[in-house]
Design a protein around this motif. Structure first.
Motif, PDB file in Angstrom:
ATOM      1  N   ALA A   1       6.826  -2.960  -3.549  1.00 49.36           N
ATOM      2  CA  ALA A   1       6.725  -3.908  -3.240  1.00 49.36           C
ATOM      3  C   ALA A   1       6.256  -4.956  -5.672  1.00 49.36           C
ATOM      4  O   ALA A   1       6.449  -6.504  -5.342  1.00 49.36           O
ATOM      5  CB  ALA A   1       5.111  -4.626  -2.994  1.00 49.36           C
ATOM      6  N   ALA A   2       6.508  -4.814  -5.918  1.00 47.80           N
ATOM      7  CA  ALA A   2       5.639  -5.711  -7.078  1.00 47.80           C
ATOM      8  C   ALA A   2       7.294  -5.666  -7.522  1.00 47.80           C
ATOM      9  O   ALA A   2       7.794  -7.015  -8.089  1.00 47.80           O
ATOM     10  CB  ALA A   2       5.152  -4.782  -8.346  1.00 47.80           C
ATOM     11  N   GLU A   3       8.477  -4.699  -7.361  1.00 47.38           N
ATOM     12  CA  GLU A   3       9.948  -5.245  -7.978  1.00 47.38           C
ATOM     13  C   GLU A   3      10.330  -6.352  -7.256  1.00 47.38           C
ATOM     14  O   GLU A   3      10.954  -7.181  -7.546  1.00 47.38           O
ATOM     15  CB  GLU A   3      10.491  -3.934  -7.898  1.00 47.38           C
ATOM     16  CG  GLU A   3      12.253  -4.230  -8.293  1.00 47.38           C
ATOM     17  CD  GLU A   3      12.762  -3.018  -8.043  1.00 47.38           C
ATOM     18  OE1 GLU A   3      13.730  -2.839  -8.978  1.00 47.38           O
ATOM     19  OE2 GLU A   3      12.182  -2.168  -7.457  1.00 47.38           O
ATOM     20  N   LEU A   4       9.889  -6.282  -5.523  1.00 46.67           N
ATOM     21  CA  LEU A   4      10.064  -7.708  -5.010  1.00 46.67           C
ATOM     22  C   LEU A   4       9.573  -8.566  -5.535  1.00 46.67           C
ATOM     23  O   LEU A   4      10.565 -10.386  -5.274  1.00 46.67           O
ATOM     24  CB  LEU A   4       9.625  -6.997  -3.627  1.00 46.67           C
ATOM     25  CG  LEU A   4      10.477  -6.006  -2.762  1.00 46.67           C
ATOM     26  CD1 LEU A   4      10.603  -5.633  -1.548  1.00 46.67           C
ATOM     27  CD2 LEU A   4      12.389  -6.420  -2.618  1.00 46.67           C
ATOM     28  N   VAL A   5       7.940  -8.778  -6.078  1.00 46.25           N
ATOM     29  CA  VAL A   5       7.265  -9.950  -6.265  1.00 46.25           C
ATOM     30  C   VAL A   5       8.685 -10.320  -7.643  1.00 46.25           C
ATOM     31  O   VAL A   5       9.215 -11.524  -7.131  1.00 46.25           O
ATOM     32  CB  VAL A   5       6.241  -9.514  -6.474  1.00 46.25           C
ATOM     33  CG1 VAL A   5       5.990 -11.009  -6.990  1.00 46.25           C
ATOM     34  CG2 VAL A   5       5.518  -9.551  -5.007  1.00 46.25           C
TER      35      VAL A   5
ATOM     36  N   ARG B   1      10.051 -18.380  -4.850  1.00 40.83           N
ATOM     37  CA  ARG B   1       8.196 -17.709  -4.471  1.00 40.83           C
ATOM     38  C   ARG B   1       7.640 -17.898  -3.582  1.00 40.83           C
ATOM     39  O   ARG B   1       5.979 -16.689  -3.529  1.00 40.83           O
ATOM     40  CB  ARG B   1       7.853 -19.099  -5.763  1.00 40.83           C
ATOM     41  CG  ARG B   1       8.072 -19.302  -7.236  1.00 40.83           C
ATOM     42  CD  ARG B   1       8.207 -19.987  -7.992  1.00 40.83           C
ATOM     43  NE  ARG B   1       8.062 -20.008  -9.587  1.00 40.83           N
ATOM     44  CZ  ARG B   1       9.204 -19.772 -10.200  1.00 40.83           C
ATOM     45  NH1 ARG B   1      10.820 -20.617  -9.593  1.00 40.83           N
ATOM     46  NH2 ARG B   1       9.950 -19.862 -11.144  1.00 40.83           N
ATOM     47  N   GLU B   2       7.827 -18.670  -2.304  1.00 39.78           N
ATOM     48  CA  GLU B   2       7.309 -18.357  -1.361  1.00 39.78           C
ATOM     49  C   GLU B   2       7.496 -17.212  -0.593  1.00 39.78           C
ATOM     50  O   GLU B   2       6.961 -16.565  -0.184  1.00 39.78           O
ATOM     51  CB  GLU B   2       7.475 -20.123  -0.640  1.00 39.78           C
ATOM     52  CG  GLU B   2       7.630 -20.905  -0.929  1.00 39.78           C
ATOM     53  CD  GLU B   2       7.670 -22.393  -0.130  1.00 39.78           C
ATOM     54  OE1 GLU B   2       8.114 -22.006   1.146  1.00 39.78           O
ATOM     55  OE2 GLU B   2       7.874 -23.580   0.298  1.00 39.78           O
ATOM     56  N   LEU B   3       8.595 -16.415  -1.107  1.00 40.88           N
ATOM     57  CA  LEU B   3       8.844 -15.597  -0.170  1.00 40.88           C
ATOM     58  C   LEU B   3       8.502 -14.367  -1.172  1.00 40.88           C
ATOM     59  O   LEU B   3       7.401 -13.800  -0.516  1.00 40.88           O
ATOM     60  CB  LEU B   3      10.600 -15.037  -0.173  1.00 40.88           C
ATOM     61  CG  LEU B   3      11.076 -16.142   1.010  1.00 40.88           C
ATOM     62  CD1 LEU B   3      13.209 -15.494   0.718  1.00 40.88           C
ATOM     63  CD2 LEU B   3      10.686 -15.624   2.061  1.00 40.88           C
ATOM     64  N   ALA B   4       8.035 -14.283  -2.606  1.00 39.53           N
ATOM     65  CA  ALA B   4       7.783 -13.690  -3.322  1.00 39.53           C
ATOM     66  C   ALA B   4       6.661 -13.436  -2.758  1.00 39.53           C
ATOM     67  O   ALA B   4       5.726 -12.201  -2.725  1.00 39.53           O
ATOM     68  CB  ALA B   4       7.451 -13.826  -4.360  1.00 39.53           C
ATOM     69  N   ALA B   5       5.454 -14.375  -2.474  1.00 40.01           N
ATOM     70  CA  ALA B   5       4.176 -14.782  -1.533  1.00 40.01           C
ATOM     71  C   ALA B   5       3.492 -14.507  -0.534  1.00 40.01           C
ATOM     72  O   ALA B   5       2.335 -13.536  -0.455  1.00 40.01           O
ATOM     73  CB  ALA B   5       3.565 -16.420  -2.344  1.00 40.01           C
TER      74      ALA B   5
ATOM     75  N   GLU C   1       0.589  -1.331  -0.364  1.00 36.39           N
ATOM     76  CA  GLU C   1       0.063   0.282  -0.326  1.00 36.39           C
ATOM     77  C   GLU C   1       0.702   1.001  -0.268  1.00 36.39           C
ATOM     78  O   GLU C   1       0.507   2.271  -0.752  1.00 36.39           O
ATOM     79  CB  GLU C   1      -1.163  -0.155   1.482  1.00 36.39           C
ATOM     80  CG  GLU C   1      -2.083  -1.133   0.993  1.00 36.39           C
ATOM     81  CD  GLU C   1      -2.847  -1.162   2.427  1.00 36.39           C
ATOM     82  OE1 GLU C   1      -2.382  -0.767   3.919  1.00 36.39           O
ATOM     83  OE2 GLU C   1      -3.524  -1.733   2.647  1.00 36.39           O
ATOM     84  N   ALA C   2       2.198   1.393   0.825  1.00 38.40           N
ATOM     85  CA  ALA C   2       3.066   2.995   1.117  1.00 38.40           C
ATOM     86  C   ALA C   2       3.372   2.525  -0.337  1.00 38.40           C
ATOM     87  O   ALA C   2       3.924   3.652  -1.286  1.00 38.40           O
ATOM     88  CB  ALA C   2       4.009   2.424   1.983  1.00 38.40           C
ATOM     89  N   PHE C   3       4.615   1.508  -1.000  1.00 39.72           N
ATOM     90  CA  PHE C   3       5.419   1.757  -1.935  1.00 39.72           C
ATOM     91  C   PHE C   3       4.968   0.433  -2.882  1.00 39.72           C
ATOM     92  O   PHE C   3       5.320  -0.923  -2.880  1.00 39.72           O
ATOM     93  CB  PHE C   3       6.706   1.091  -1.327  1.00 39.72           C
ATOM     94  CG  PHE C   3       7.474   2.087  -0.197  1.00 39.72           C
ATOM     95  CD1 PHE C   3       7.171   3.022  -0.574  1.00 39.72           C
ATOM     96  CD2 PHE C   3       8.012   1.491   1.563  1.00 39.72           C
ATOM     97  CE1 PHE C   3       7.823   4.329   0.493  1.00 39.72           C
ATOM     98  CE2 PHE C   3       7.943   2.305   1.955  1.00 39.72           C
ATOM     99  CZ  PHE C   3       7.792   3.698   1.788  1.00 39.72           C
TER     100      PHE C   3
END
Length: 113
Positions: free
Chosen positions: A20-24, A33-37, A14-16
């Motif tokens: 967040a999308a880049e991290l995923v 993938r587990e961390l991405a989720a 929500e803030a960034f």
């Protein structure tokens, strides 16, 4: 594995949302993938507080300053197009996001008032 959101903490997405999308995306590229989720429910608990102008790091879980993470800790170094992103992960949970040498993050949450 999704960690519960601590009370009164906004979500990183929500803030960034761009971060967040880049991290995923970067976690998926690293076969994490587990961390991405977990990024979808990642809380923004506190800023780093170091005061360095190149640092925009933040905590995603409460942690006593200056204390080591202890057993189950590992670092996940990502390869963004600019700057550095390093995650401190403990037992499959992202505890800290190191954001270094990057353009300023833009907080997209509505102003409180």
């Amino acid at each position: 594995m999704t960690a519960p959101q601590p009370p009164n903490h906004p979500l990183v997405r929500e803030a960034f949302p761009e971060l967040a999308a880049e991290l995923v995306e970067l976690l998926e590229q690293e076969d994490e993938r587990e961390l991405a989720a977990t990024v979808r429910s990642l809380p923004l608990v506190a800023e780093c507080g170091c005061g360095d102008d190149f640092c925009q790091s933040f905590r995603t879980a409460p942690h006593p300053p200056g204390q080591p993470f202890g057993p189950g800790h590992r670092c996940v170094t990502l390869s963004p197009a600019d700057g550095m992103l390093v995650l401190d992960v403990v037992d499959g949970r992202i505890m800290y996001v190191e954001v270094l040498d990057r353009e300023p993050l833009r907080d997209t949450r509505p102003a409180q008032g």
